[in-house]
Design an enzyme around this catalytic site. Structure first.
Site, PDB file in Angstrom:
ATOM      1  N   GLN B 259       8.977   4.363 -12.383  1.00  0.00           N
ATOM      2  CA  GLN B 259       9.364   3.688 -11.152  1.00  0.00           C
ATOM      3  C   GLN B 259       9.681   2.224 -11.406  1.00  0.00           C
ATOM      4  O   GLN B 259      10.695   1.695 -10.935  1.00  0.00           O
ATOM      5  CB  GLN B 259       8.223   3.796 -10.133  1.00  0.00           C
ATOM      6  N   HIS B 262      13.177   0.815 -12.601  1.00  0.00           N
ATOM      7  CA  HIS B 262      14.337   0.653 -11.708  1.00  0.00           C
ATOM      8  C   HIS B 262      14.645  -0.825 -11.486  1.00  0.00           C
ATOM      9  O   HIS B 262      15.788  -1.200 -11.225  1.00  0.00           O
ATOM     10  CB  HIS B 262      14.085   1.319 -10.349  1.00  0.00           C
ATOM     11  N   GLU B 327       8.070   6.023  -0.437  1.00  0.00           N
ATOM     12  CA  GLU B 327       9.231   6.891  -0.651  1.00  0.00           C
ATOM     13  C   GLU B 327       8.798   8.162  -1.410  1.00  0.00           C
ATOM     14  O   GLU B 327       9.132   9.271  -1.029  1.00  0.00           O
ATOM     15  CB  GLU B 327      10.270   6.112  -1.465  1.00  0.00           C
ATOM     16  N   HIS B 328       8.066   7.965  -2.534  1.00  0.00           N
ATOM     17  CA  HIS B 328       7.568   9.083  -3.330  1.00  0.00           C
ATOM     18  C   HIS B 328       6.040   9.028  -3.377  1.00  0.00           C
ATOM     19  O   HIS B 328       5.482   7.958  -3.643  1.00  0.00           O
ATOM     20  CB  HIS B 328       8.049   8.988  -4.784  1.00  0.00           C
ATOM     21  N   ASP B 361      14.232  13.468  -9.063  1.00  0.00           N
ATOM     22  CA  ASP B 361      15.418  12.610  -9.179  1.00  0.00           C
ATOM     23  C   ASP B 361      16.647  13.385  -9.626  1.00  0.00           C
ATOM     24  O   ASP B 361      17.776  12.953  -9.393  1.00  0.00           O
ATOM     25  CB  ASP B 361      15.164  11.495 -10.204  1.00  0.00           C
ATOM     26  N   HIS B 420      27.729  11.431  42.187  1.00  0.00           N
ATOM     27  CA  HIS B 420      27.099  12.485  41.387  1.00  0.00           C
ATOM     28  C   HIS B 420      26.660  13.638  42.304  1.00  0.00           C
ATOM     29  O   HIS B 420      26.914  14.807  42.036  1.00  0.00           O
ATOM     30  CB  HIS B 420      25.872  11.943  40.642  1.00  0.00           C
TER      31      HIS B 420
END
Lengths: 430, 430
Positions: B259, B262, B327-328, B361, B420
């Site tokens: 991780q 990145h 996220e993960h 991934d 209406h």
């Protein structure tokens, strides 16, 4: 001036383009004002909320009176006319029944190589619901926004509604009570959105904010997006009536005026294969405007944004309808069913002569929060899916990892992500 | 400095808050530059696109070379290493199979009063896919964005990818060819987003734009939102590893570094019930950093944003994990299944010791485009639902309208929408 077009005439393509491109909303630049309000609420919390509410709504609140007491809600519920209460309860039952069918199912399966894959849905824990004050304070909108959240399983639904000079529509409180709203605060504007997004001592923060509002509310929602989720920014309402010679001109005219009376840029368009119907509807609109108690808004809306388009055949109507991508599409046709499948860009389709759009606004059961401004090309109406989120679940057996490991390492290396590959290969050597 | 916290220590609540609130992205204010670029592309079309691409990417294009020719795509597909091609094709097959299960079903039923109600799903006709150039030009991202669109039935998927100084990653073209992308243009930045949203002579407009990009691309997507739909604005990637004493410290360390590599604000957090594991992972991270070919980014990422949090028991870990809303989430636990159900805020959950996040991934089958920056509290990963839209269908028999008409008129009158009510009552008297 109401626009009259015929697809057979020269210059139609350009005139139609112009109709599509017409701006129906004045864009007000309030971004900086809103940013300052949000910053103030973040800094001073309740204190800012109370000061801004006194200044903008003319109401003096305390931390104790920010929240509307259960007794006040109960009194409103009991105080409204019994027939209105019964109608709201009918609407609640029907909207709930329809939205129950929208609940997504979890899915979990193990594939041939031994990977277990899943999609699991969970409700958003806490949601904020913005309800406008004053004229646009509609109990039906409370139901339409709150019910899908409650059906989804949202545990905490916090509503904010401004009470200018202390006035609140009791039917709005009754609708909130019927829909199971958990908390109601008498604040509005950008300050209410900021309080929902960031929290104050009195108002706990939520994870998503939905509901319509003015330019300040819309700008505030855009600015807090990311910190919380938001729904679509709603534009002026629209109807496209597709009609053939079997349509009743008085009914079609009534539907066009129902849309036009929303004002604020609302647009009503008739698209018809019958020049006779076109002429008759034109006359009927005028006649009916003469019979309304307060025709001013409907007349202005029809004259400013209304349109009647004639086409030689239904086949010619379909591509135009898909380009218009109207929020509401009515099919006032002898044989509407085959056309339903061909209309791909529409928020909602009302099928047949006996389905006026107004049924969908209140008690039909479907949601009346629908994509406007041609966004039906890419967006859906509000529903249960807006109040849940999906988590992917992935589980490998050692064998499955061995099976997929080599390809993972190759792709990670190709992308220059060495440690990604390592996280797999380190497990393969065991 | 990597953060080390223990939930048992005084001051933990505040330190944890600070970790949650830490900004991992420099916000760059490029709104005005982007607005000018968009206005230029709207005004001058291809001409602006070509001029901006020459200026920003150093590539001289013509209207004829804006689009990448099929032969060039085919050559890239054939030219990449066979094992990479095979890995991309495996990934394509697995991602497709999983996403096929996400296709929503239409539903149509007639209720007790005779109202026919439906939810009908249709694909978005045309979608644009932004793919970054340079280092972040990942073939796996092309697959992850393109496949759900194609599974949804999107007819026209147009990809844009900048080619700085003429260079393009052939694996990206190969992935696009494998995924069935219909058109590829060698443009990027805000100008490419503007071209997709508004169209030029060469690039027809789309209805929705997805895919990651830099600050200019993100700002452009925000600005064209409304004209077209957009996906979430992705932030830096994140992993939360929840581990007990049965976890292998080397495997956990490898996952944290995967991780961290990145860069750009990516965050790796270990949350563990074992102080021994915490210490061992800490040492392992150091050791493995020494074995990476290019450890700089991973080291910087771990030191700047990494964290190890120890808790007395798994019960204490759950609420923290749900607040982090990563996220993960990896569950490196002896008995992970009961914990899956308790983690409600997560983009994806990777279950058990043999499921490193990197599998997801590439070839696991689930999507790697997932909610970041705590938005898993209210948002889902990319999927088929992002490329379809729901139209409500409503149809009343005359009897159903008679049944529901009175309540509709009552509610319309309550809301001051006279026309209406008229649109319903006019049909009841027939």
């Amino acid at each position: 001036m109401t626009v009259f077009l015929s697809s057979a005439e020269p210059g139609f393509a350009q005139a139609f383009e112009a109709l599509l491109a017409s701006k129906r909303e004045a864009s007000v630049e309030v971004g900086e004002t809103v940013a300052a309000i949000i910053a103030d609420v973040r800094r001073r919390g309740d204190e800012a909320l109370i000061a801004l509410t006194e200044k903008l709504d003319g109401v003096a609140l305390t931390p104790q009176t920010l929240r509307i007491a259960p007794e006040e809600i109960e009194a409103a519920y009991k105080g409204i006319a019994p027939d209105v209460r019964a109608a709201l309860e009918l609407a609640h039952a029907r909207i709930t029944a329809h939205h129950e069918k929208q609940k997504p199912a979890d899915s979990l399966y193990t594939d041939a190589v031994g990977v277990t894959l899943g999609s699991r849905w969970t409700p958003i824990e806490a949601v904020g619901l913005y309800v406008p004050g004053g004229l646009a304070s509609y109990p039906s909108s409370v139901l339409m926004n709150a019910i899908p959240a409650k059906v989804a399983g949202v545990e905490r639904l916090a509503m904010v509604v401004p009470t200018p000079r202390g006035v609140i529509n009791p039917a709005v409180l009754a609708a909130a009570r019927i829909a199971g709203v958990d908390e109601i605060y008498r604040v509005g504007g950008a300050q209410a959105v900021a309080a929902l997004a960031f929290g104050t001592r009195t108002i706990a923060p939520v994870y998503k904010i939905v509901g319509p509002g003015n330019a300040y509310v819309a700008a505030a929602k855009r600015q807090v997006f990311g910190t919380v989720g938001i729904d679509m920014i709603a534009g002026p309402s629209e109807v496209l009536v597709i009609a053939d010679h079997t349509a009743n001109p008085a009914w079609v005219a009534a539907d066009l005026l129902a849309q036009a009376e929303h004002g604020g840029g609302a647009q009503a368009i008739l698209l018809t294969t019958s020049t006779e119907l076109a002429a008759a509807v034109r006359d009927e609109v005028e006649r009916q405007l003469g019979t309304l108690r307060a025709p001013e808004t409907a007349r202005a809306g029809w004259e400013e944004f209304g349109a009647i388009i004639t086409v030689p055949s239904l086949e010619d109507a379909i591509p135009l309808a898909n380009r218009i991508a109207s929020e509401h599409v009515e099919l006032a046709l002898a044989d509407p069913q085959p056309v339903v499948a061909l209309i791909r860009n529409a928020g909602a389709i009302f099928v047949g002569h006996h389905t006026p759009e107004a049924i969908g606004d209140y008690v039909g059961g479907s949601n009346h929060v629908l994509p406007t401004a041609r966004s039906a090309r890419f967006a859906s109406g509000l529903g249960v899916l807006d109040f849940v989120k999906r988590t992917s679940i992935l589980s490998c057996t050692p064998q499955a990892l061995a099976e997929l490991g080599a390809a993972t390492v190759i792709l990670a290396e190709t992308e220059g992500l060495e440690a990604h590959g390592r996280s797999v290969s380190i497990r393969l050597n065991h």
